[in-house]
Write an enzyme that holds these catalytic residues in place. Structure first.
Site, PDB file in Angstrom:
ATOM      1  N   ASP A  27      -3.566   3.338  -0.796  1.00 10.24           N
ATOM      2  CA  ASP A  27      -3.934   1.935  -1.015  1.00 10.24           C
ATOM      3  C   ASP A  27      -5.022   1.802  -2.080  1.00 10.24           C
ATOM      4  O   ASP A  27      -5.858   2.693  -2.229  1.00 10.24           O
ATOM      5  CB  ASP A  27      -4.404   1.332   0.320  1.00 10.24           C
ATOM      6  N   ASN A  75       5.529  -5.447   2.240  1.00  9.33           N
ATOM      7  CA  ASN A  75       5.229  -5.571   0.803  1.00  9.33           C
ATOM      8  C   ASN A  75       6.225  -6.437   0.034  1.00  9.33           C
ATOM      9  O   ASN A  75       5.974  -6.806  -1.121  1.00  9.33           O
ATOM     10  CB  ASN A  75       5.106  -4.192   0.150  1.00  9.33           C
TER      11      ASN A  75
HETATM   12  C1  IPE Z   1      -0.234  -0.540   2.978  1.00  6.95           C
HETATM   13  O1  IPE Z   1      -1.018  -1.168   2.016  1.00  6.95           O
HETATM   14  C2  IPE Z   1       1.120  -0.232   2.425  1.00  6.95           C
HETATM   15  C3  IPE Z   1       1.151   0.782   1.381  1.00  6.95           C
HETATM   16  C4  IPE Z   1       0.128   1.482   0.938  1.00  6.95           C
HETATM   17  C5  IPE Z   1       2.456   1.028   0.826  1.00  6.95           C
HETATM   18  P1  IPE Z   1      -1.130  -2.754   1.938  1.00  6.95           P
HETATM   19  O2  IPE Z   1      -2.044  -3.043   0.817  1.00  6.95           O
HETATM   20  O3  IPE Z   1       0.213  -3.358   1.906  1.00  6.95           O
HETATM   21  O4  IPE Z   1      -1.801  -3.098   3.338  1.00  6.95           O
HETATM   22  P2  IPE Z   1      -2.629  -4.365   3.804  1.00  6.95           P
HETATM   23  O5  IPE Z   1      -1.927  -5.583   3.278  1.00  6.95           O
HETATM   24  O6  IPE Z   1      -3.999  -4.219   3.221  1.00  6.95           O
HETATM   25  O7  IPE Z   1      -2.663  -4.268   5.296  1.00  6.95           O
HETATM   26  C1  IPE Z   2      -1.118   0.192  -2.552  1.00  7.08           C
HETATM   27  O1  IPE Z   2      -1.975  -0.482  -3.413  1.00  7.08           O
HETATM   28  C2  IPE Z   2       0.295   0.243  -3.053  1.00  7.08           C
HETATM   29  C3  IPE Z   2       1.233  -0.636  -2.338  1.00  7.08           C
HETATM   30  C4  IPE Z   2       0.944  -1.356  -1.307  1.00  7.08           C
HETATM   31  C5  IPE Z   2       2.590  -0.669  -2.845  1.00  7.08           C
HETATM   32  P1  IPE Z   2      -2.112  -2.052  -3.370  1.00  7.08           P
HETATM   33  O2  IPE Z   2      -1.131  -2.632  -4.313  1.00  7.08           O
HETATM   34  O3  IPE Z   2      -2.044  -2.561  -1.976  1.00  7.08           O
HETATM   35  O4  IPE Z   2      -3.576  -2.210  -3.953  1.00  7.08           O
HETATM   36  P2  IPE Z   2      -4.681  -3.228  -3.454  1.00  7.08           P
HETATM   37  O5  IPE Z   2      -4.875  -2.979  -1.994  1.00  7.08           O
HETATM   38  O6  IPE Z   2      -4.175  -4.609  -3.759  1.00  7.08           O
HETATM   39  O7  IPE Z   2      -5.868  -2.839  -4.267  1.00  7.08           O
HETATM   40 MG    MG Z   3      -3.443  -2.873  -0.522  1.00 10.16          MG
END
Ligand code: IPE
Ligand code: IPE
Ligand code: MG
Length: 245
Positions: A27, A75
């Site tokens: 993340d 997502n």
């Molecule tokens: C979790 O990250 C999913 C992945 C890393 C693929 P998110 O960014 O989607 O999680 P939340 O929204 O902070 O819970």
């Molecule tokens: C994790 O990074 C990747 C996915 C969830 C696909 P994020 O895209 O959630 O990055 P932040 O949390 O917005 O920084």
């Molecule tokens: Mg995230």
């Protein structure tokens, strides 16, 4: 450069304790990009590159299973262009992996509901599944359109279908685990989440029951080999009691 092999490491470079199975919630890609004034897709590209490096490090130190969260069932709520950018990176990664995994003796699996993916992606997953039948080294599991709850529902439905067909027995925890994507694999020893949030976000709900959790503020594209070693050193100092004393 999937699973780029850098050769055998000197003993002093290896951690004392190596988790057999590491799971990672990768993340922080979006915030990494924002900090640099870049589009979120640039953060995902940088994250994909760091995944290659971390996977290589895991292979070099002798990790047996690496399970990473690449795209959750939640997502899909993101803007379509961001979703496309992530799936395009997956496409690129699978194509590279198909060329190198036999040489590097790596197995690759995708956990999640792949029926929502394009024919092209499902074709690539079929290719890497096929190659994985001929390799027996480190196994990488990439969670795509994966949710822990969806996985548990799917398992329960599969069991119910067998019950209705008259072939199911009473269910032990071991039996139930065989209906999960992770059937036959050990549970994660160490579960890492980068990016500062301290939640599971629907990742490996069953399998993480006794995983050691490691949360770090480091954003995923900055989580390099040293950061991984740091997480493993932290893990090495934990006492795993499993309810005992
Ligand atoms: C979790 O990250 C999913 C992945 C890393 C693929 P998110 O960014 O989607 O999680 P939340 O929204 O902070 O819970
Ligand atoms: C994790 O990074 C990747 C996915 C969830 C696909 P994020 O895209 O959630 O990055 P932040 O949390 O917005 O920084
Ligand atoms: Mg995230």
């Amino acid at each position: 450069m999937a699973f780029f092999f850098r050769g055998r490491l000197a003993r002093k470079e290896l951690p004392d304790v190596v988790p057999g199975h590491i799971a990672i919630i990768m993340d922080g890609n979006g915030r990494w990009a924002k900090k640099r004034g870049l589009p979120r897709s640039a953060g995902h590209a940088a994250g994909a590159e760091m995944f290659r490096r971390v996977a290589t490090r895991c292979k070099d130190i002798g990790v047996r299973y690496l399970t990473v969260y690449a795209f959750s069932t939640e997502n899909w709520k993101r803007p379509p262009d961001e979703v496309s950018a992530i799936l395009e990176l997956l496409d690129k990664y699978l194509r590279e992996a198909a060329e190198k995994m036999e040489r590097d003796n790596v197995r690759l699996r995708v956990f999640g509901d792949t029926s929502a993916l394009t024919d092209r992606l499902r074709g690539l997953i079929g290719d890497t599944d096929e190659i994985s039948r001929r390799t027996d080294g480190m196994q990488v599991n990439i969670c795509v359109n994966y949710g822990g709850r969806a996985e548990l529902l799917r398992a329960a439905s599969m069991y119910a279908a067998e019950l209705a067909g008259g072939s199911a027995r009473t269910l032990s925890e071991e039996d139930f685990a065989n209906y999960l994507f992770s059937a036959g694999m050990p549970d994660p020893d160490l579960l890492i989440r980068t990016g500062g949030e301290t939640r599971l976000s629907n990742f490996l709900l069953w399998q993480s029951a006794y995983s050691e959790l490691y949360f770090t503020d480091v954003l995923w594209p900055d989580f390099d080999e040293r950061a991984l070693d740091h997480a493993i050193a932290d893990y090495a100092g934990r006492a795993r009691r499993y309810g005992g004393i």
